[in-house]
Scaffold this active site. Sequence first.
Site, PDB file in Angstrom:
ATOM      1  N   GLU A  29       0.745  -1.323  -0.063  1.00  0.00           N
ATOM      2  CA  GLU A  29       0.055  -0.081  -0.108  1.00  0.00           C
ATOM      3  C   GLU A  29       0.973   1.323   0.068  1.00  0.00           C
ATOM      4  OE1 GLU A  29      -3.938  -0.546   2.164  1.00  0.00           O
ATOM      5  OE2 GLU A  29      -2.406  -1.482   3.475  1.00  0.00           O
ATOM      6  N   GLU A  79      -3.911 -10.112   3.913  1.00  0.00           N
ATOM      7  CA  GLU A  79      -4.836  -9.823   4.702  1.00  0.00           C
ATOM      8  C   GLU A  79      -6.017 -10.930   5.103  1.00  0.00           C
ATOM      9  OE1 GLU A  79      -3.558  -7.805   2.235  1.00  0.00           O
ATOM     10  OE2 GLU A  79      -3.429  -6.025   3.333  1.00  0.00           O
TER      11      GLU A  79
HETATM   12  C1  1HE Z   1       6.576  -8.862  11.818  1.00  0.00           C
HETATM   13  C2  1HE Z   1       6.026  -8.726  10.675  1.00  0.00           C
HETATM   14  C3  1HE Z   1       4.911  -7.664  10.762  1.00  0.00           C
HETATM   15  C4  1HE Z   1       7.714  -9.807  10.309  1.00  0.00           C
HETATM   16  N1  1HE Z   1       4.518  -7.579  12.055  1.00  0.00           N
HETATM   17  N2  1HE Z   1       6.236  -8.268  13.173  1.00  0.00           N
HETATM   18  N3  1HE Z   1       2.022  -8.982   6.716  1.00  0.00           N
HETATM   19  C5  1HE Z   1       2.105 -10.017   7.077  1.00  0.00           C
HETATM   20  O1  1HE Z   1       1.297 -10.859   6.966  1.00  0.00           O
HETATM   21  C6  1HE Z   1       3.634 -10.517   6.595  1.00  0.00           C
HETATM   22  C7  1HE Z   1       4.085 -11.342   7.975  1.00  0.00           C
HETATM   23  N4  1HE Z   1       5.617 -11.541   7.955  1.00  0.00           N
HETATM   24  C8  1HE Z   1       6.067 -12.622   7.078  1.00  0.00           C
HETATM   25  O2  1HE Z   1       5.174 -13.432   6.552  1.00  0.00           O
HETATM   26  C9  1HE Z   1       7.637 -12.754   7.031  1.00  0.00           C
HETATM   27  O3  1HE Z   1       8.172 -12.132   8.253  1.00  0.00           O
HETATM   28  C10 1HE Z   1       8.370 -12.486   5.868  1.00  0.00           C
HETATM   29  C11 1HE Z   1       7.707 -13.325   4.738  1.00  0.00           C
HETATM   30  C12 1HE Z   1       7.872 -10.903   5.561  1.00  0.00           C
HETATM   31  C13 1HE Z   1       9.931 -12.309   6.073  1.00  0.00           C
HETATM   32  O4  1HE Z   1      10.269 -13.332   6.454  1.00  0.00           O
HETATM   33  P1  1HE Z   1      11.659 -13.407   7.313  1.00  0.00           P
HETATM   34  O5  1HE Z   1      11.957 -15.210   7.423  1.00  0.00           O
HETATM   35  O6  1HE Z   1      12.741 -12.980   6.351  1.00  0.00           O
HETATM   36  O7  1HE Z   1      11.619 -12.960   8.551  1.00  0.00           O
HETATM   37  P2  1HE Z   1      10.835 -13.365   9.627  1.00  0.00           P
HETATM   38  O8  1HE Z   1      11.660 -14.256  10.723  1.00  0.00           O
HETATM   39  O9  1HE Z   1       9.417 -13.984   9.632  1.00  0.00           O
HETATM   40  O10 1HE Z   1      10.621 -12.041  10.771  1.00  0.00           O
HETATM   41  C14 1HE Z   1      11.744 -11.361  11.300  1.00  0.00           C
HETATM   42  C15 1HE Z   1      10.975 -10.627  12.393  1.00  0.00           C
HETATM   43  O11 1HE Z   1       9.973  -9.747  12.161  1.00  0.00           O
HETATM   44  C16 1HE Z   1      10.253 -11.615  13.265  1.00  0.00           C
HETATM   45  O12 1HE Z   1      10.428 -10.863  14.969  1.00  0.00           O
HETATM   46  P3  1HE Z   1      11.173 -11.887  15.924  1.00  0.00           P
HETATM   47  O13 1HE Z   1      11.155 -11.081  17.128  1.00  0.00           O
HETATM   48  O14 1HE Z   1      10.495 -13.210  16.031  1.00  0.00           O
HETATM   49  O15 1HE Z   1      12.498 -11.844  15.297  1.00  0.00           O
HETATM   50  C17 1HE Z   1       8.749 -11.335  12.840  1.00  0.00           C
HETATM   51  O16 1HE Z   1       7.866 -11.794  13.837  1.00  0.00           O
HETATM   52  C18 1HE Z   1       8.879  -9.865  12.603  1.00  0.00           C
HETATM   53  N5  1HE Z   1       7.718  -9.402  11.636  1.00  0.00           N
HETATM   54  N6  1HE Z   1       6.714  -9.281   9.704  1.00  0.00           N
HETATM   55  C19 1HE Z   1       5.069  -7.527  12.908  1.00  0.00           C
HETATM   56  N7  1HE Z   1       4.040  -7.687   9.362  1.00  0.00           N
HETATM   57  C20 1HE Z   1      -3.094  -0.906   7.317  1.00  0.00           C
HETATM   58  S1  1HE Z   1      -3.796  -2.610   6.826  1.00  0.00           S
HETATM   59  C21 1HE Z   1      -2.387  -3.414   6.242  1.00  0.00           C
HETATM   60  C22 1HE Z   1      -2.554  -4.875   6.555  1.00  0.00           C
HETATM   61  C23 1HE Z   1      -1.329  -5.638   6.179  1.00  0.00           C
HETATM   62  O17 1HE Z   1      -0.220  -5.081   6.142  1.00  0.00           O
HETATM   63  S2  1HE Z   1      -1.717  -7.123   6.112  1.00  0.00           S
HETATM   64  C24 1HE Z   1      -0.157  -7.903   6.200  1.00  0.00           C
HETATM   65  C25 1HE Z   1       0.765  -8.169   7.407  1.00  0.00           C
END
Ligand code: 1HE
Length: 258
Positions: A115, A135
């Site tokens: 977005e 989402e």
């Molecule tokens: C996060 C987030 C996040 C990572 N919010 N903490 N977005 C999503 O549904 C995508 C969610 N994220 C993922 O699917 C993956 O993290 C990725 C594919 C983007 C990257 O994977 P990777 O293996 O490189 O990293 P990771 O180990 O999954 O994440 C690293 C850290 O970032 C980890 O935290 P840690 O404390 O365990 O190290 C994750 O929890 C954190 N992290 N993404 C919070 N999104 C206004 S409306 C908009 C609606 C949306 O955006 S919906 C989509 C949300």
Amino acid sequence: MGEQFIEYKVDGNVALIGLNRPNKRNALNEALVGELASAVERAGKEVAAAVIYGVGPAFSAGLDLAELAARLQAPTEQSFRPGRSIWHSTFDLIARGPIPFIAALHGATIGGGLELAAAAHIRVADETTYFALPEGRRGIFVGGGGSVRIQRIIGYSTMADMMLTGRVVSAEEGRAIRLVQYVVEGGTVLSKAIEIAKRVGENTPQTNWQITNVLPRINDMSHDDGLFAEYLNSRMPRPPASLERLQEFLEKQATPLR
Ligand code: 1HE
């Protein structure tokens, strides 16, 4: 500015605005979005164009899901107070502000990250970029202007497919569905985006404003209203730079198109 999550640099006539929360894949929390708004306002005052990029392995993993979960778990009075979304106001500062923005994408460009990218005027992706709108998987909905901007870029059916299935779209498919205008080799996206921004920044500010503010509004109008708005726009006073540029061409001094 006391930034924690945004880095800001100036390179010639271009501002470089970095989402700088790499350990959370540049997930967008409120603090980051607030800092982004300040950086965007600052860029509008001091440069001719700007690039937005992500620090670390991803452009942005979208909405900070931990922050939203905490809000849903413990709602406060503030949670129910109506008002304008900070995402909408910030992304609109980008999309409808005084200068053009180029988004330099790599790695995950997901949900709210997409977005944000959609608010920019040109999107450049490297081949590591992948897009998703998960989402549906997360039990939420787009909230950063995606239902307006992404839908207008890729159309209802493609957006519905991405949101209903949550499937991943590659950089090349992103180009095919018009999400991005350029796909470049891994590691080169920032330099390509800066090159584009510098070139864009050479245009007159008035023309850039017309391209970023008049053109998309006309796109939202009917045929007749659009032609009328274009006519009104053509009656706007032109700055001296317009005449200088025309004369440059007529005197064979203009740089050839490249
Ligand atoms: C996060 C987030 C996040 C990572 N919010 N903490 N977005 C999503 O549904 C995508 C969610 N994220 C993922 O699917 C993956 O993290 C990725 C594919 C983007 C990257 O994977 P990777 O293996 O490189 O990293 P990771 O180990 O999954 O994440 C690293 C850290 O970032 C980890 O935290 P840690 O404390 O365990 O190290 C994750 O929890 C954190 N992290 N993404 C919070 N999104 C206004 S409306 C908009 C609606 C949306 O955006 S919906 C989509 C949300």
